[in-house]
Design an enzyme around this catalytic site. Sequence first.
Site, PDB file in Angstrom:
ATOM      1  N   SER A 164       0.862  -1.179   0.000  1.00 15.17           N
ATOM      2  CA  SER A 164       0.000   0.000   0.000  1.00 15.17           C
ATOM      3  C   SER A 164       0.899   1.229   0.000  1.00 15.17           C
ATOM      4  O   SER A 164       2.080   1.135   0.383  1.00 15.17           O
ATOM      5  CB  SER A 164      -0.862  -0.010   1.268  1.00 15.17           C
ATOM      6  OG  SER A 164      -1.479   1.243   1.462  1.00 15.17           O
ATOM      7  N   TYR A 177      -2.111  -0.925  10.228  1.00 17.95           N
ATOM      8  CA  TYR A 177      -2.225  -1.243   8.788  1.00 17.95           C
ATOM      9  C   TYR A 177      -0.951  -0.796   8.059  1.00 17.95           C
ATOM     10  O   TYR A 177      -0.338  -1.572   7.319  1.00 17.95           O
ATOM     11  CB  TYR A 177      -3.460  -0.571   8.190  1.00 17.95           C
ATOM     12  CG  TYR A 177      -3.631  -0.809   6.696  1.00 17.95           C
ATOM     13  CD1 TYR A 177      -4.163  -2.006   6.221  1.00 17.95           C
ATOM     14  CD2 TYR A 177      -3.251   0.160   5.765  1.00 17.95           C
ATOM     15  CE1 TYR A 177      -4.302  -2.236   4.847  1.00 17.95           C
ATOM     16  CE2 TYR A 177      -3.386  -0.058   4.401  1.00 17.95           C
ATOM     17  CZ  TYR A 177      -3.914  -1.261   3.944  1.00 17.95           C
ATOM     18  OH  TYR A 177      -4.046  -1.470   2.588  1.00 17.95           O
TER      19      TYR A 177
HETATM   20  N1  LIG Z   1      -8.712  -0.971  -2.154  1.00 18.39           N
HETATM   21  C1  LIG Z   1      -7.705  -0.149  -2.073  1.00 18.39           C
HETATM   22  O1  LIG Z   1      -7.849   1.065  -2.327  1.00 18.39           O
HETATM   23  C2  LIG Z   1      -6.340  -0.667  -1.676  1.00 18.39           C
HETATM   24  C3  LIG Z   1      -5.255   0.239  -1.700  1.00 18.39           C
HETATM   25  C4  LIG Z   1      -3.980  -0.213  -1.336  1.00 18.39           C
HETATM   26  C5  LIG Z   1      -3.819  -1.552  -0.977  1.00 18.39           C
HETATM   27  N2  LIG Z   1      -4.889  -2.397  -0.958  1.00 18.39           N
HETATM   28  C6  LIG Z   1      -4.632  -3.791  -0.576  1.00 18.39           C
HETATM   29  O2  LIG Z   1      -5.224  -4.650  -1.542  1.00 18.39           O
HETATM   30  C7  LIG Z   1      -5.587  -5.902  -0.922  1.00 18.39           C
HETATM   31  C8  LIG Z   1      -7.020  -6.236  -1.258  1.00 18.39           C
HETATM   32  O3  LIG Z   1      -7.842  -5.262  -0.672  1.00 18.39           O
HETATM   33  P1  LIG Z   1      -9.325  -4.939  -1.182  1.00 18.39           P
HETATM   34  O4  LIG Z   1      -9.386  -3.492  -1.368  1.00 18.39           O
HETATM   35  O5  LIG Z   1      -9.714  -5.865  -2.271  1.00 18.39           O
HETATM   36  O6  LIG Z   1     -10.129  -5.271   0.165  1.00 18.39           O
HETATM   37  P2  LIG Z   1     -11.480  -6.050   0.450  1.00 18.39           P
HETATM   38  O7  LIG Z   1     -12.442  -5.868  -0.673  1.00 18.39           O
HETATM   39  O8  LIG Z   1     -11.855  -5.628   1.811  1.00 18.39           O
HETATM   40  O9  LIG Z   1     -11.018  -7.565   0.448  1.00 18.39           O
HETATM   41  C9  LIG Z   1     -10.161  -8.053   1.442  1.00 18.39           C
HETATM   42  C10 LIG Z   1     -10.206  -9.577   1.417  1.00 18.39           C
HETATM   43  O10 LIG Z   1      -9.403 -10.052   2.490  1.00 18.39           O
HETATM   44  C11 LIG Z   1     -10.148 -11.055   3.168  1.00 18.39           C
HETATM   45  N3  LIG Z   1      -9.784 -11.122   4.594  1.00 18.39           N
HETATM   46  C12 LIG Z   1      -9.768 -10.121   5.498  1.00 18.39           C
HETATM   47  N4  LIG Z   1      -9.499 -10.601   6.714  1.00 18.39           N
HETATM   48  C13 LIG Z   1      -9.311 -11.937   6.573  1.00 18.39           C
HETATM   49  C14 LIG Z   1      -9.029 -13.004   7.470  1.00 18.39           C
HETATM   50  N5  LIG Z   1      -8.911 -12.799   8.784  1.00 18.39           N
HETATM   51  N6  LIG Z   1      -8.923 -14.255   6.981  1.00 18.39           N
HETATM   52  C15 LIG Z   1      -9.075 -14.505   5.662  1.00 18.39           C
HETATM   53  N7  LIG Z   1      -9.372 -13.549   4.763  1.00 18.39           N
HETATM   54  C16 LIG Z   1      -9.491 -12.283   5.216  1.00 18.39           C
HETATM   55  C17 LIG Z   1     -11.581 -10.619   3.050  1.00 18.39           C
HETATM   56  O11 LIG Z   1     -12.428 -11.723   3.293  1.00 18.39           O
HETATM   57  P3  LIG Z   1     -13.990 -11.501   3.674  1.00 18.39           P
HETATM   58  O12 LIG Z   1     -14.582 -10.753   2.514  1.00 18.39           O
HETATM   59  O13 LIG Z   1     -14.483 -12.862   3.830  1.00 18.39           O
HETATM   60  O14 LIG Z   1     -13.976 -10.673   4.913  1.00 18.39           O
HETATM   61  C18 LIG Z   1     -11.622 -10.114   1.612  1.00 18.39           C
HETATM   62  O15 LIG Z   1     -11.864 -11.173   0.708  1.00 18.39           O
HETATM   63  C19 LIG Z   1      -5.301  -5.718   0.565  1.00 18.39           C
HETATM   64  O16 LIG Z   1      -4.057  -6.293   0.875  1.00 18.39           O
HETATM   65  C20 LIG Z   1      -5.238  -4.215   0.747  1.00 18.39           C
HETATM   66  O17 LIG Z   1      -4.431  -3.852   1.837  1.00 18.39           O
HETATM   67  C21 LIG Z   1      -6.128  -1.992  -1.309  1.00 18.39           C
END
Ligand SMILES: NC(=O)c1ccc[n+]([C@@H]2O[C@H](COP(=O)([O-])OP(=O)(O)OC[C@H]3O[C@@H](n4cnc5c(N)ncnc54)[C@H](OP(=O)(O)O)[C@@H]3O)[C@@H](O)[C@H]2O)c1
Length: 263
Positions: A164, A177
């Site tokens: 990130s 985070y």
């Molecule tokens: N979106 C952004 O703007 C952004 C920016 C920078 C970095 N990122 C990074 O990109 C990655 C994906 O994020 P996203 O935006 O797609 O987020 P998201 O839509 O919230 O998805 C996160 C995923 O992680 C799973 N997860 C969370 N806690 C967990 C646990 N304890 N055990 C197993 N699975 C777990 C969730 O499962 P459930 O749905 O079942 O809870 C979900 O499938 C992350 O590493 C995040 O830090 C995102």
Amino acid sequence: MKIEPAHATEAPELTVPVNDTLQDKTILVTGAGDGIGKAAALTYARSGATVILLGRTQQKLEAVYDLIASENLPEAVIHPLDLAIAGTDDYDLLGRSIQEQFPALDGLLHNASELGALGPIQYYAPEAWMKLMQINVNAAFLLTRALLPAMLQSPDARILFTSSSVGRQGRAYWGAYAVSKFATEGLMQVLADELADTSNIRVNSINPGATRTEMRRAAYPAENPMTLPTAGSLMPAYLHLMQPVSQPIHGQAIDIRSLLAEL
Ligand SMILES: NC(=O)c1ccc[n+]([C@@H]2O[C@H](COP(=O)([O-])OP(=O)(O)OC[C@H]3O[C@@H](n4cnc5c(N)ncnc54)[C@H](OP(=O)(O)O)[C@@H]3O)[C@@H](O)[C@H]2O)c1
């Protein structure tokens, strides 16, 4: 009776056409039930891979499994696991079962993360800090450690960690985070250095940047999500980094905008 959210079985809009660049490969995606992980799982399946869908919520994983099946892609494998509570034995069992079922593991996308609380370090609840580090960092270590034997059987495996912007430059109030993402970069660098001359495994981290997902909505509730790129629009980069063609890229902290501009 639980009512499914309307979006649960919708396919994310992907910019990658169906192809065979990952044919006969097996790729594990964590957090495959939602957001970027869901789009990546479908992208890899559409490119010919058998995808192991690891995540917390079984229903979400089943919805992704159904999407893949509905397109007659290689049958996926569902592996529900809560990274907050999984122990070393759970990871080792998974590693052994992958070795029994597949000739090798060719790809590992560490994508699952939690955002946790945002606020000053002074007031960050210690239990919440530990839990977040368990999910975002320790789980990635435990999973990598357990899956490396299967990955070493692959002719050209890929490990992709998810970072990130706040894991590359600290920012006030982003708490555990941000620190977990710095640790993720550290894990990537140490592993990449170890594997550089001793294997064909290529190890990198990617910062997807602001993306229209639940996590982004939680971090910026007042933002209009329609102004943000979709997870699907990032997929050319996620696909590229899993393909044999990305062999020269190793030990790099990748910024997705730069990579997408090159592809
Ligand atoms: N979106 C952004 O703007 C952004 C920016 C920078 C970095 N990122 C990074 O990109 C990655 C994906 O994020 P996203 O935006 O797609 O987020 P998201 O839509 O919230 O998805 C996160 C995923 O992680 C799973 N997860 C969370 N806690 C967990 C646990 N304890 N055990 C197993 N699975 C777990 C969730 O499962 P459930 O749905 O079942 O809870 C979900 O499938 C992350 O590493 C995040 O830090 C995102």
